[in-house]
Design an enzyme around this catalytic site. Structure first.
Site, mmCIF file in Angstrom:
data_model
loop_
_atom_site.group_PDB
_atom_site.id
_atom_site.type_symbol
_atom_site.label_atom_id
_atom_site.label_comp_id
_atom_site.label_asym_id
_atom_site.label_seq_id
_atom_site.Cartn_x
_atom_site.Cartn_y
_atom_site.Cartn_z
ATOM 1 N N ASP A 1 38.116 6.556 42.036
ATOM 2 C CA ASP A 1 36.790 7.140 41.873
ATOM 3 C C ASP A 1 36.011 6.244 40.898
ATOM 4 O O ASP A 1 36.604 5.491 40.120
ATOM 5 C CB ASP A 1 36.930 8.561 41.319
ATOM 6 C CG ASP A 1 35.607 9.154 40.891
ATOM 7 O OD1 ASP A 1 34.679 9.207 41.716
ATOM 8 O OD2 ASP A 1 35.500 9.547 39.708
ATOM 9 N N ASP B 1 32.474 7.124 38.967
ATOM 10 C CA ASP B 1 31.808 7.720 37.822
ATOM 11 C C ASP B 1 32.789 8.411 36.880
ATOM 12 O O ASP B 1 33.538 9.307 37.278
ATOM 13 C CB ASP B 1 30.769 8.742 38.290
ATOM 14 C CG ASP B 1 29.638 8.098 39.082
ATOM 15 O OD1 ASP B 1 29.529 6.869 39.057
ATOM 16 O OD2 ASP B 1 28.873 8.846 39.728
#
Length: 303
Positions: A56, A58
């Site tokens: 991922d 962010d």
């Protein structure tokens, strides 16, 4: 010579008890070595070309939201006005202070970004993305997560970003970090010009898991040998797909789930408060963007 006999060790026959003691000691030493090996297996496994890693973006690879940093860069280039920057900044402030991904706030940020890029050429945004990475993103990469990704690369494995951020931004970041590639949200374009619409839906939550599953099939990967890394409970579907899930800088829901499932946790934020509520440390690392601070100040002034 007889006088020196006391210097020579005497041969004594081993008793049954001494044999038992010796064998028990040897077995304990062997078992201890096996236990250590079982607790800390080599990972990632070098040369395993059917394994890969999915990260991922962010708050996992980068402090804050990539979309916000991209928005700051576009504002600097006069793509939109101050009031729109304030909206971006407030969305970023909420995202960082809450430490979670709220679908409503994320949808607002995506709608704002789509309206801003509508009518612009894809090639233009890609070029600007390279500049914005240097200006706002490079210094916000978590060194700890970067090291995890590099370990997979060093082991000969492919490493992919999987994010709800626009795929053009994700691809720039992946390229700059030396990763294999990126999966991201696709904005519609016709003849190389953005229409202001999405292709399908944002790559978020279950959609990320489907993207990883599809990529694994195309790449002939064994998901049980793959790893995934995320900070958000929204990515539990993706994390649950792989044999090696990691919670990185986890929000409270993911932390609880990871502990319940005995997943590995890594927290690269500093301070006890950050570990508890998911607020990345601001002092010394430039974690909170200037636009965010301005938005908070504006909010206080209105109160």
């Amino acid at each position: 010579m007889a006088a020196l006999g006391w210097l020579t060790p005497r041969r004594r026959s081993a008793t049954a008890r001494s044999v038992l003691a010796g064998e028990a000691s040897a077995e304990a030493a062997r078992k201890s070595t096996q236990d250590v090996s079982a607790r800390e297996p080599d990972f990632p496994v070098h040369g395993d070309d059917r394994a890969a890693a999915f990260f991922d973006l962010d708050n996992t690879v980068m402090q804050g939201a990539a979309l916000f940093h991209f928005g700051r860069g576009l504002y600097k280039r006069k793509f939109f006005e101050t009031r729109e920057l304030v909206r971006f900044a407030w969305q970023q402030a909420w995202f960082r202070l809450a430490g979670v991904e709220d679908p409503e706030h994320m949808q607002e940020a995506r709608d704002s970004a789509l309206s801003i890029v509508q009518g612009h050429r894809v090639s233009e945004l890609q070029s600007i993305g390279e500049e914005i990475y240097d200006e706002y993103m490079a210094e916000r990469i978590w060194p700890g997560t970067r090291a995890l990704a590099q370990a997979h690369l060093d082991a000969g494995q492919k490493v992919w970003l999987v994010t709800a951020a626009p795929v053009e931004i994700a691809q720039v970041i992946a390229r700059r970090l030396g990763l294999t590639g990126a999966l991201g949200t696709v904005a519609e374009s016709i003849d190389g010009v953005y229409t202001g619409k999405l292709v399908g839906e944002p790559l978020h939550g279950p959609a990320k898991a489907e993207a990883v599953r599809a990529l694994a099939l195309a790449e002939e990967l064994d998901l049980s040998r793959c790893a995934a890394y995320s900070d958000s409970h929204n990515d539990i579907p993706m994390l649950s797909l792989v044999g090696h899930p990691y919670a990185i800088n986890p929000d409270s829901k993911l932390r609880k789930h990871a502990r319940r499932m005995d997943w590995r946790l890594r927290d690269y934020r500093t301070g006890r408060k950050a570990a508890k509520v998911g607020i990345p440390a601001a002092a010394g690392v430039g974690a909170v963007a200037g636009g965010t601070a301005a938005a908070i100040a504006l909010h206080r002034k209105r109160r």
